[in-house]
Motif scaffolding. Structure first.
Motif, PDB file in Angstrom:
ATOM      1  N   VAL A   6       0.780  -1.032  -0.052  1.00  0.00           N
ATOM      2  CA  VAL A   6      -0.196   0.353  -0.163  1.00  0.00           C
ATOM      3  C   VAL A   6       0.995   1.332   0.127  1.00  0.00           C
ATOM      4  O   VAL A   6       2.273   1.735   0.473  1.00  0.00           O
ATOM      5  CB  VAL A   6      -1.334   0.256   1.122  1.00  0.00           C
ATOM      6  N   SER A   7       0.584   2.622  -0.959  1.00  0.00           N
ATOM      7  CA  SER A   7       2.004   3.415  -0.657  1.00  0.00           C
ATOM      8  C   SER A   7       1.268   4.509  -0.171  1.00  0.00           C
ATOM      9  O   SER A   7       0.108   4.326   1.162  1.00  0.00           O
ATOM     10  CB  SER A   7       1.272   4.618  -2.317  1.00  0.00           C
ATOM     11  N   GLY A   8       2.506   4.769   0.517  1.00  0.00           N
ATOM     12  CA  GLY A   8       2.841   6.161   1.527  1.00  0.00           C
ATOM     13  C   GLY A   8       2.625   5.016   3.385  1.00  0.00           C
ATOM     14  O   GLY A   8       2.488   4.320   3.164  1.00  0.00           O
ATOM     15  N   ASP A   9       2.551   6.106   4.179  1.00  0.00           N
ATOM     16  CA  ASP A   9       3.005   5.249   5.509  1.00  0.00           C
ATOM     17  C   ASP A   9       0.888   4.938   5.701  1.00  0.00           C
ATOM     18  O   ASP A   9       0.244   5.700   5.636  1.00  0.00           O
ATOM     19  CB  ASP A   9       3.019   7.317   6.224  1.00  0.00           C
ATOM     20  N   ASN A  10       1.254   3.973   6.334  1.00  0.00           N
ATOM     21  CA  ASN A  10       0.052   3.329   6.191  1.00  0.00           C
ATOM     22  C   ASN A  10       0.285   1.766   7.478  1.00  0.00           C
ATOM     23  O   ASN A  10       1.611   1.761   8.008  1.00  0.00           O
ATOM     24  CB  ASN A  10       0.032   2.424   5.461  1.00  0.00           C
ATOM     25  N   THR A  11      -0.888   1.167   8.459  1.00  0.00           N
ATOM     26  CA  THR A  11      -0.341   0.370   8.762  1.00  0.00           C
ATOM     27  C   THR A  11      -1.943  -0.595   8.870  1.00  0.00           C
ATOM     28  O   THR A  11      -3.120  -0.459   8.398  1.00  0.00           O
ATOM     29  CB  THR A  11      -0.482   0.719  10.939  1.00  0.00           C
ATOM     30  N   ILE A  12      -1.417  -1.886   8.189  1.00  0.00           N
ATOM     31  CA  ILE A  12      -2.399  -2.765   9.071  1.00  0.00           C
ATOM     32  C   ILE A  12      -3.592  -3.082  10.058  1.00  0.00           C
ATOM     33  O   ILE A  12      -2.448  -3.231  10.899  1.00  0.00           O
ATOM     34  CB  ILE A  12      -2.161  -4.220   8.190  1.00  0.00           C
ATOM     35  N   ILE A  13      -4.043  -3.156   9.845  1.00  0.00           N
ATOM     36  CA  ILE A  13      -5.418  -3.000  11.291  1.00  0.00           C
ATOM     37  C   ILE A  13      -6.343  -4.597  11.182  1.00  0.00           C
ATOM     38  O   ILE A  13      -6.705  -4.250   9.951  1.00  0.00           O
ATOM     39  CB  ILE A  13      -6.544  -2.337  11.555  1.00  0.00           C
ATOM     40  N   LEU A  60     -12.114  -2.971   3.325  1.00  0.00           N
ATOM     41  CA  LEU A  60     -12.256  -3.916   4.308  1.00  0.00           C
ATOM     42  C   LEU A  60     -12.022  -5.261   3.657  1.00  0.00           C
ATOM     43  O   LEU A  60     -13.011  -5.271   2.374  1.00  0.00           O
ATOM     44  CB  LEU A  60     -13.928  -3.476   5.260  1.00  0.00           C
ATOM     45  N   TYR A  61     -11.031  -5.833   3.446  1.00  0.00           N
ATOM     46  CA  TYR A  61     -11.565  -7.172   3.173  1.00  0.00           C
ATOM     47  C   TYR A  61     -11.407  -8.489   4.885  1.00  0.00           C
ATOM     48  O   TYR A  61     -11.133  -8.572   5.338  1.00  0.00           O
ATOM     49  CB  TYR A  61      -9.754  -7.335   2.195  1.00  0.00           C
ATOM     50  N   ALA A  62     -11.896  -9.867   4.289  1.00  0.00           N
ATOM     51  CA  ALA A  62     -11.600 -11.020   4.466  1.00  0.00           C
ATOM     52  C   ALA A  62      -9.715 -11.549   4.696  1.00  0.00           C
ATOM     53  O   ALA A  62      -9.533 -11.335   3.462  1.00  0.00           O
ATOM     54  CB  ALA A  62     -12.851 -12.433   4.614  1.00  0.00           C
ATOM     55  N   LEU A  63      -9.600 -11.998   5.209  1.00  0.00           N
ATOM     56  CA  LEU A  63      -8.295 -12.571   5.486  1.00  0.00           C
ATOM     57  C   LEU A  63      -8.102 -14.450   4.975  1.00  0.00           C
ATOM     58  O   LEU A  63      -9.406 -14.432   4.443  1.00  0.00           O
ATOM     59  CB  LEU A  63      -8.040 -12.853   7.484  1.00  0.00           C
ATOM     60  N   GLU A  79     -24.668 -18.774   8.347  1.00  0.00           N
ATOM     61  CA  GLU A  79     -24.792 -17.868   8.910  1.00  0.00           C
ATOM     62  C   GLU A  79     -23.230 -17.623   9.619  1.00  0.00           C
ATOM     63  O   GLU A  79     -23.136 -18.980  10.361  1.00  0.00           O
ATOM     64  CB  GLU A  79     -25.295 -17.410   9.625  1.00  0.00           C
ATOM     65  N   SER A  80     -22.099 -16.789   9.348  1.00  0.00           N
ATOM     66  CA  SER A  80     -21.040 -16.747  10.221  1.00  0.00           C
ATOM     67  C   SER A  80     -20.765 -14.767  10.485  1.00  0.00           C
ATOM     68  O   SER A  80     -21.496 -14.388  10.062  1.00  0.00           O
ATOM     69  CB  SER A  80     -20.669 -17.310  10.221  1.00  0.00           C
ATOM     70  N   ALA A  81     -19.851 -14.906  11.823  1.00  0.00           N
ATOM     71  CA  ALA A  81     -19.600 -13.411  11.863  1.00  0.00           C
ATOM     72  C   ALA A  81     -18.638 -12.903  10.977  1.00  0.00           C
ATOM     73  O   ALA A  81     -18.022 -13.778   9.871  1.00  0.00           O
ATOM     74  CB  ALA A  81     -18.473 -13.914  12.889  1.00  0.00           C
ATOM     75  N   VAL A  82     -18.546 -11.640  10.589  1.00  0.00           N
ATOM     76  CA  VAL A  82     -17.634 -10.949   9.783  1.00  0.00           C
ATOM     77  C   VAL A  82     -16.054  -9.973  10.536  1.00  0.00           C
ATOM     78  O   VAL A  82     -16.938  -9.728  11.719  1.00  0.00           O
ATOM     79  CB  VAL A  82     -18.946  -9.927   9.656  1.00  0.00           C
ATOM     80  N   GLN A  83     -15.395 -10.523  10.760  1.00  0.00           N
ATOM     81  CA  GLN A  83     -13.868  -9.752  11.211  1.00  0.00           C
ATOM     82  C   GLN A  83     -12.818  -9.884  10.004  1.00  0.00           C
ATOM     83  O   GLN A  83     -12.196 -10.727   9.886  1.00  0.00           O
ATOM     84  CB  GLN A  83     -13.884 -11.162  12.056  1.00  0.00           C
ATOM     85  N   PRO A  84     -12.854  -8.548   9.226  1.00  0.00           N
ATOM     86  CA  PRO A  84     -12.112  -8.266   8.572  1.00  0.00           C
ATOM     87  C   PRO A  84     -10.960  -7.749   8.652  1.00  0.00           C
ATOM     88  O   PRO A  84     -10.344  -6.699  10.332  1.00  0.00           O
ATOM     89  CB  PRO A  84     -13.526  -7.127   7.679  1.00  0.00           C
ATOM     90  N   ALA A  85      -9.875  -7.150   7.526  1.00  0.00           N
ATOM     91  CA  ALA A  85      -8.770  -6.207   8.193  1.00  0.00           C
ATOM     92  C   ALA A  85      -9.034  -5.370   6.924  1.00  0.00           C
ATOM     93  O   ALA A  85      -9.320  -5.216   6.409  1.00  0.00           O
ATOM     94  CB  ALA A  85      -8.069  -7.240   7.732  1.00  0.00           C
ATOM     95  N   SER A  86      -8.144  -4.259   7.268  1.00  0.00           N
ATOM     96  CA  SER A  86      -8.425  -3.153   6.607  1.00  0.00           C
ATOM     97  C   SER A  86      -6.931  -2.555   6.942  1.00  0.00           C
ATOM     98  O   SER A  86      -5.902  -2.627   7.444  1.00  0.00           O
ATOM     99  CB  SER A  86      -9.200  -2.044   7.598  1.00  0.00           C
ATOM    100  N   ASN A  87      -6.957  -1.012   6.581  1.00  0.00           N
ATOM    101  CA  ASN A  87      -5.494  -0.260   6.543  1.00  0.00           C
ATOM    102  C   ASN A  87      -5.482   1.066   6.644  1.00  0.00           C
ATOM    103  O   ASN A  87      -6.599   1.670   6.218  1.00  0.00           O
ATOM    104  CB  ASN A  87      -5.176  -0.298   4.940  1.00  0.00           C
TER     105      ASN A  87
END
Length: 235
Positions: free
Chosen positions: A50-57, A147-150, A215-223
């Protein structure tokens, strides 16, 4: 406690190669599906893709529950919105992440002020990730979302985040379990060998599979875009 931008990006909170970490940093960002409860996220360090200063969460707990991976077992005719291919297929399985109801739900959350304020939405970078298409010779395609799934592998105890899946999250360290209910087991974007099933993570245990209509839960990652950030409050 306070962390500098450099600490959010370097190895201060980033997982080790085995998926554990020396320090587990968390931040509060956005809200859960009830529009009231604050959502907490693990700080995972910079994503070089990912371009620029960032962090994965990565969400420390589900942001929503009761989500189907897809509402039908039927194959879908390919559409360009499903992902970017070197050569487009004509059809994909119901377990195709790019074509999934799960991805549509995540896209909706990223633009919904019940989840993220307008200011928060402006701090979310899009991340491009790769996923396999098992119907079409296991070729990989890319999707780009805020937002994306792992990613995960069947019967494994590790999950992968980031553009290159190089950020590893070990069970107990980042997805500890308290129950096996549908409110805690969360969908991954990885397909399973069965045509009608995708993978999900059982917190505190391992990666398993489920039918796409379950049906299950949603626990995503982002940046997070840190280009204008000097420091952050971290728990």
């Amino acid at each position: 406690a306070y962390a500098t931008k450099t600490q959010l990006m370097d190895d201060t909170f980033a997982p080790n190669a085995d998926g554990t970490a020396e320090n587990y940093g968390m931040i509060v960002f956005g809200k859960k599906s009830d529009g009231i409860t604050a959502q907490e996220w693990y700080i995972l360090g910079e994503d070089k893709g990912v371009s620029g200063d960032n962090t994965i969460i990565f969400a420390t707990s589900p942001i929503a529950t009761g989500q189907k991976f897809n509402s039908s077992y039927d194959n879908k005719s390919f559409a360009s919105s499903f992902g970017v291919y070197a050569s487009n297929p004509s059809e994909v399985y119901a377990k195709h992440y790019g074509a999934s109801d799960l991805r549509v739900a995540l896209q909706g959350m990223a633009t919904n002020t019940n989840y993220f304020t307008t200011a928060e939405q402006g701090l979310m970078n899009a991340t491009t990730v790769k996923t396999k298409d098992t119907k079409n010779s296991n070729v990989t395609y890319t999707t780009t979302d805020k937002l994306y799934a792992l990613q995960g592998k069947f019967d494994d105890k590790k999950l992968m985040a980031g553009t290159s899946d190089s950020t590893v999250l070990a069970v107990y360290s980042y997805w500890d379990g308290y129950s096996w209910s549908n409110d805690s087991v969360f969908w991954l974007r990885s397909p399973y060998s069965r045509d009608d099933s995708a993978l999900l993570a059982y917190p505190g245990d391992f990666v398993d599979y489920a039918f796409v209509e379950e049906e299950s839960a949603v626990q995503p990652a982002s940046n997070l875009d840190l280009s204008s950030v000097l420091f952050a409050s971290a728990a």
